[in-house]
Design an enzyme around this catalytic site. Structure first.
Site, PDB file in Angstrom:
ATOM      1  N   TYR A 261     -50.562 -58.124 -81.730  1.00  0.00           N
ATOM      2  CA  TYR A 261     -51.289 -58.412 -81.551  1.00  0.00           C
ATOM      3  C   TYR A 261     -52.710 -59.102 -81.819  1.00  0.00           C
ATOM      4  CZ  TYR A 261     -49.682 -54.108 -79.341  1.00  0.00           C
ATOM      5  OH  TYR A 261     -49.154 -53.228 -77.744  1.00  0.00           O
TER       6      TYR A 261
ATOM      7  N   ASP B 264     -52.703 -46.899 -82.556  1.00  0.00           N
ATOM      8  CA  ASP B 264     -51.430 -47.478 -82.325  1.00  0.00           C
ATOM      9  C   ASP B 264     -51.172 -49.162 -82.383  1.00  0.00           C
ATOM     10  OD1 ASP B 264     -48.520 -48.156 -81.056  1.00  0.00           O
ATOM     11  OD2 ASP B 264     -49.707 -49.486 -79.360  1.00  0.00           O
TER      12      ASP B 264
ATOM     13  N   TYR C  71     -47.612 -46.131 -73.599  1.00  0.00           N
ATOM     14  CA  TYR C  71     -47.819 -47.126 -73.743  1.00  0.00           C
ATOM     15  C   TYR C  71     -49.392 -47.090 -71.493  1.00  0.00           C
ATOM     16  CZ  TYR C  71     -44.596 -50.984 -72.242  1.00  0.00           C
ATOM     17  OH  TYR C  71     -43.776 -51.600 -71.951  1.00  0.00           O
TER      18      TYR C  71
ATOM     19  N   GLN D  30     -41.797 -46.023 -77.500  1.00  0.00           N
ATOM     20  CA  GLN D  30     -42.587 -46.242 -76.539  1.00  0.00           C
ATOM     21  C   GLN D  30     -42.629 -46.605 -75.530  1.00  0.00           C
ATOM     22  OE1 GLN D  30     -46.505 -49.018 -77.799  1.00  0.00           O
ATOM     23  NE2 GLN D  30     -46.470 -46.940 -79.110  1.00  0.00           N
TER      24      GLN D  30
ATOM     25  N   LEU E 167     -53.402 -45.381 -68.560  1.00  0.00           N
ATOM     26  CA  LEU E 167     -54.267 -45.848 -67.660  1.00  0.00           C
ATOM     27  C   LEU E 167     -54.319 -47.241 -66.396  1.00  0.00           C
ATOM     28  CD1 LEU E 167     -57.417 -45.170 -69.737  1.00  0.00           C
ATOM     29  CD2 LEU E 167     -56.347 -42.998 -68.567  1.00  0.00           C
TER      30      LEU E 167
ATOM     31  N   THR F 212     -54.089 -50.717 -79.117  1.00  0.00           N
ATOM     32  CA  THR F 212     -55.776 -51.932 -79.996  1.00  0.00           C
ATOM     33  C   THR F 212     -55.071 -52.428 -79.055  1.00  0.00           C
ATOM     34  OG1 THR F 212     -54.262 -52.151 -81.870  1.00  0.00           O
ATOM     35  CG2 THR F 212     -55.759 -49.597 -82.046  1.00  0.00           C
ATOM     36  N   TRP F 213     -54.595 -52.617 -78.168  1.00  0.00           N
ATOM     37  CA  TRP F 213     -54.314 -54.177 -77.477  1.00  0.00           C
ATOM     38  C   TRP F 213     -55.214 -54.909 -77.634  1.00  0.00           C
ATOM     39  CZ3 TRP F 213     -50.227 -55.098 -72.362  1.00  0.00           C
ATOM     40  CH2 TRP F 213     -49.632 -57.126 -73.439  1.00  0.00           C
TER      41      TRP F 213
HETATM   42  N1  LIG Z   1     -45.201 -50.828 -76.670  1.00  0.00           N
HETATM   43  C1  LIG Z   1     -45.366 -52.127 -75.827  1.00  0.00           C
HETATM   44  O1  LIG Z   1     -44.881 -53.140 -75.784  1.00  0.00           O
HETATM   45  C2  LIG Z   1     -46.823 -51.667 -75.422  1.00  0.00           C
HETATM   46  C3  LIG Z   1     -47.028 -52.107 -73.777  1.00  0.00           C
HETATM   47  C4  LIG Z   1     -48.732 -52.086 -73.977  1.00  0.00           C
HETATM   48  C5  LIG Z   1     -49.303 -51.530 -73.929  1.00  0.00           C
HETATM   49  N2  LIG Z   1     -48.380 -51.211 -76.005  1.00  0.00           N
HETATM   50  C6  LIG Z   1     -49.395 -50.516 -76.446  1.00  0.00           C
HETATM   51  O2  LIG Z   1     -50.234 -49.406 -75.605  1.00  0.00           O
HETATM   52  C7  LIG Z   1     -51.669 -49.249 -75.650  1.00  0.00           C
HETATM   53  C8  LIG Z   1     -52.785 -48.613 -73.867  1.00  0.00           C
HETATM   54  O3  LIG Z   1     -51.790 -49.207 -73.276  1.00  0.00           O
HETATM   55  P1  LIG Z   1     -52.864 -50.382 -73.185  1.00  0.00           P
HETATM   56  O4  LIG Z   1     -53.989 -51.385 -73.647  1.00  0.00           O
HETATM   57  O5  LIG Z   1     -52.008 -51.914 -71.971  1.00  0.00           O
HETATM   58  O6  LIG Z   1     -54.117 -50.628 -71.407  1.00  0.00           O
HETATM   59  P2  LIG Z   1     -54.444 -48.739 -70.999  1.00  0.00           P
HETATM   60  O7  LIG Z   1     -54.921 -48.112 -72.136  1.00  0.00           O
HETATM   61  O8  LIG Z   1     -53.447 -48.089 -70.031  1.00  0.00           O
HETATM   62  O9  LIG Z   1     -56.413 -49.668 -70.516  1.00  0.00           O
HETATM   63  C9  LIG Z   1     -56.862 -50.124 -71.371  1.00  0.00           C
HETATM   64  C10 LIG Z   1     -57.852 -50.360 -70.108  1.00  0.00           C
HETATM   65  O10 LIG Z   1     -58.583 -49.798 -69.676  1.00  0.00           O
HETATM   66  C11 LIG Z   1     -60.125 -49.705 -70.325  1.00  0.00           C
HETATM   67  N3  LIG Z   1     -60.350 -47.716 -69.708  1.00  0.00           N
HETATM   68  C12 LIG Z   1     -60.013 -46.991 -71.193  1.00  0.00           C
HETATM   69  N4  LIG Z   1     -60.807 -45.640 -70.643  1.00  0.00           N
HETATM   70  C13 LIG Z   1     -61.159 -45.879 -69.479  1.00  0.00           C
HETATM   71  C14 LIG Z   1     -61.722 -45.295 -68.931  1.00  0.00           C
HETATM   72  N5  LIG Z   1     -61.816 -43.524 -69.391  1.00  0.00           N
HETATM   73  N6  LIG Z   1     -62.099 -45.579 -68.178  1.00  0.00           N
HETATM   74  C15 LIG Z   1     -62.102 -46.182 -66.647  1.00  0.00           C
HETATM   75  N7  LIG Z   1     -61.430 -47.883 -67.558  1.00  0.00           N
HETATM   76  C16 LIG Z   1     -60.827 -47.419 -68.888  1.00  0.00           C
HETATM   77  C17 LIG Z   1     -59.843 -50.243 -71.348  1.00  0.00           C
HETATM   78  O11 LIG Z   1     -61.807 -51.205 -70.703  1.00  0.00           O
HETATM   79  P3  LIG Z   1     -62.044 -51.046 -72.390  1.00  0.00           P
HETATM   80  O12 LIG Z   1     -61.067 -51.558 -73.411  1.00  0.00           O
HETATM   81  O13 LIG Z   1     -63.405 -51.825 -72.018  1.00  0.00           O
HETATM   82  O14 LIG Z   1     -62.669 -49.666 -72.712  1.00  0.00           O
HETATM   83  C18 LIG Z   1     -58.975 -50.932 -70.971  1.00  0.00           C
HETATM   84  O15 LIG Z   1     -59.127 -52.218 -70.026  1.00  0.00           O
HETATM   85  C19 LIG Z   1     -52.002 -50.491 -76.087  1.00  0.00           C
HETATM   86  O16 LIG Z   1     -53.575 -51.056 -76.183  1.00  0.00           O
HETATM   87  C20 LIG Z   1     -51.128 -50.634 -76.583  1.00  0.00           C
HETATM   88  O17 LIG Z   1     -51.206 -50.553 -78.063  1.00  0.00           O
HETATM   89  C21 LIG Z   1     -47.530 -51.082 -76.432  1.00  0.00           C
END
Ligand SMILES: NC(=O)c1ccc[n+]([C@@H]2O[C@H](COP(=O)([O-])OP(=O)(O)OC[C@H]3O[C@@H](n4cnc5c(N)ncnc54)[C@H](OP(=O)(O)O)[C@@H]3O)[C@@H](O)[C@H]2O)c1
Length: 296
Positions: free
Chosen positions: A67, A62, A205, A177, A208, A33-34
């Site tokens: 965030y 998550d 995390y 994580q 993608l 949900t970032w």
């Molecule tokens: N613990 C930590 O330090 C940490 C750090 C980073 C992230 N996180 C957690 O991990 C989660 C996921 O990581 P993230 O948000 O960095 O990146 P991610 O999930 O790798 O990528 C998200 C991006 O990909 C797009 N997307 C999603 N599904 C897709 C698909 N099937 N095809 C094409 N594009 C797609 C989304 O677009 P749309 O949203 O426009 O659909 C968004 O722009 C975060 O939201 C957070 O909750 C934790």
């Protein structure tokens, strides 16, 4: 997406489970949900995306106090209103709130924003200056009070995990994580094996690759495209299926676009073969030496 596909996805989630050390079973795909909750114009869409994800079986959500300065937690609270029991709710505490003087208040605030009386899992977002022993004591206290059911860590490398393991009650941590995707597999060298040995799943995390050159590589690599073709799938679905190929990784992609939520859930139906995995290893090799932990 038709009813048949939806039932296929639900069926796949019933099999693709990851088990926490306390025996709790979780789906191998959850929802990140970032950046959610920060733009009022897309608020409804974000809520609907999380609710669709829940319906499809991605029941782990998550979030973090960081965030949107709590706005992501507020949005999640709205999305899960009336259906809290369906959700495995994860939030994270800032390192500078992870001392005994602050952790209880930080958790209370997260609970308020989320509209719940407990978290299923509370993570230390990354290591800061507070000694681990103190954070663990705070986590254990929250657990005794029933405000959190379990706790874990985030962005811990193998040496941090060793230290955690050797600290009183450190073995009560249920997950770590970390960043993990096909284009960033440094943890395959020793962190993932360490976690497997200690029966503690990884939460992956940015599965993608969020954006940038590695994302472009995942989208255009000929081997991924060829494997995607075989499964009538999209390249990022192959990347996601790769991340959850074993039963000790839970990936938490974030998606707002409906087609992205559907595509991510559908990735649970793709079971890559040994041959697929070997081909992917050729292009995205497993590290042969220790790499610094990737962090964003
Ligand atoms: N613990 C930590 O330090 C940490 C750090 C980073 C992230 N996180 C957690 O991990 C989660 C996921 O990581 P993230 O948000 O960095 O990146 P991610 O999930 O790798 O990528 C998200 C991006 O990909 C797009 N997307 C999603 N599904 C897709 C698909 N099937 N095809 C094409 N594009 C797609 C989304 O677009 P749309 O949203 O426009 O659909 C968004 O722009 C975060 O939201 C957070 O909750 C934790």
């Amino acid at each position: 997406m038709n009813e048949k596909k939806i039932s296929e996805i639900k069926h796949a989630f019933a099999k693709r489970v990851v088990t926490l050390p306390d025996g709790t079973s979780l789906p191998s795909l959850g929802q990140g949900t970032w950046y959610m909750g920060e733009n009022p114009q897309v608020r409804d869409k974000e809520i609907k995306a999380l609710q669709l994800g829940l319906e499809l079986g991605m029941t782990l959500i998550d979030t973090a106090e960081m965030y949107g300065n709590g706005d992501s937690e507020r949005l999640v609270g709205e999305a899960i209103k009336g259906r809290r029991d369906e959700v495995f709710l994860v939030s994270k505490v800032y390192p500078h709130h992870a001392g005994l003087d602050m952790i209880s208040k930080a958790c209370e605030n997260s609970l308020k924003r989320l509209g719940t009386d407990h978290l299923d899992l509370y993570l230390l977002h990354w290591r800061g200056r507070v000694p681990l022993a103190e954070t663990i004591e705070g986590m254990e206290k929250l657990r005794e009070e029933g405000k959190i059911l379990r706790w874990g860590v985030s962005n811990f490398d193998t040496d941090d995990m060793e230290e955690l393991w050797n600290t009183v009650n450190g073995k009560n941590s249920v997950t770590n994580q970390v960043l993990y995707h096909l284009g960033s597999r440094g943890i395959d060298y020793n962190l993932l094996p360490w976690q497997r040995k200690h029966n503690m799943p990884i939460m992956a995390y940015s599965p993608l690759a969020q954006g940038g050159s590695l994302r472009r590589q995942l989208l255009s690599d000929p081997t991924i495209l060829d494997i995607a073709d075989k499964y009538n799938a999209q390249p990022l679905q192959i990347a996601l299926a790769w991340t959850i190929r074993s039963n000790n990784v839970i990936a938490i992609p974030k998606a707002v676009q409906e087609e992205h939520v559907l595509a991510n859930a559908e990735a649970a139906t793709i079971e890559l073969t040994e041959e697929d995995l070997n081909r992917l290893d050729q292009v995205f090799p497993k590290p042969t030496r220790k790499m610094p932990l990737d962090i964003i």
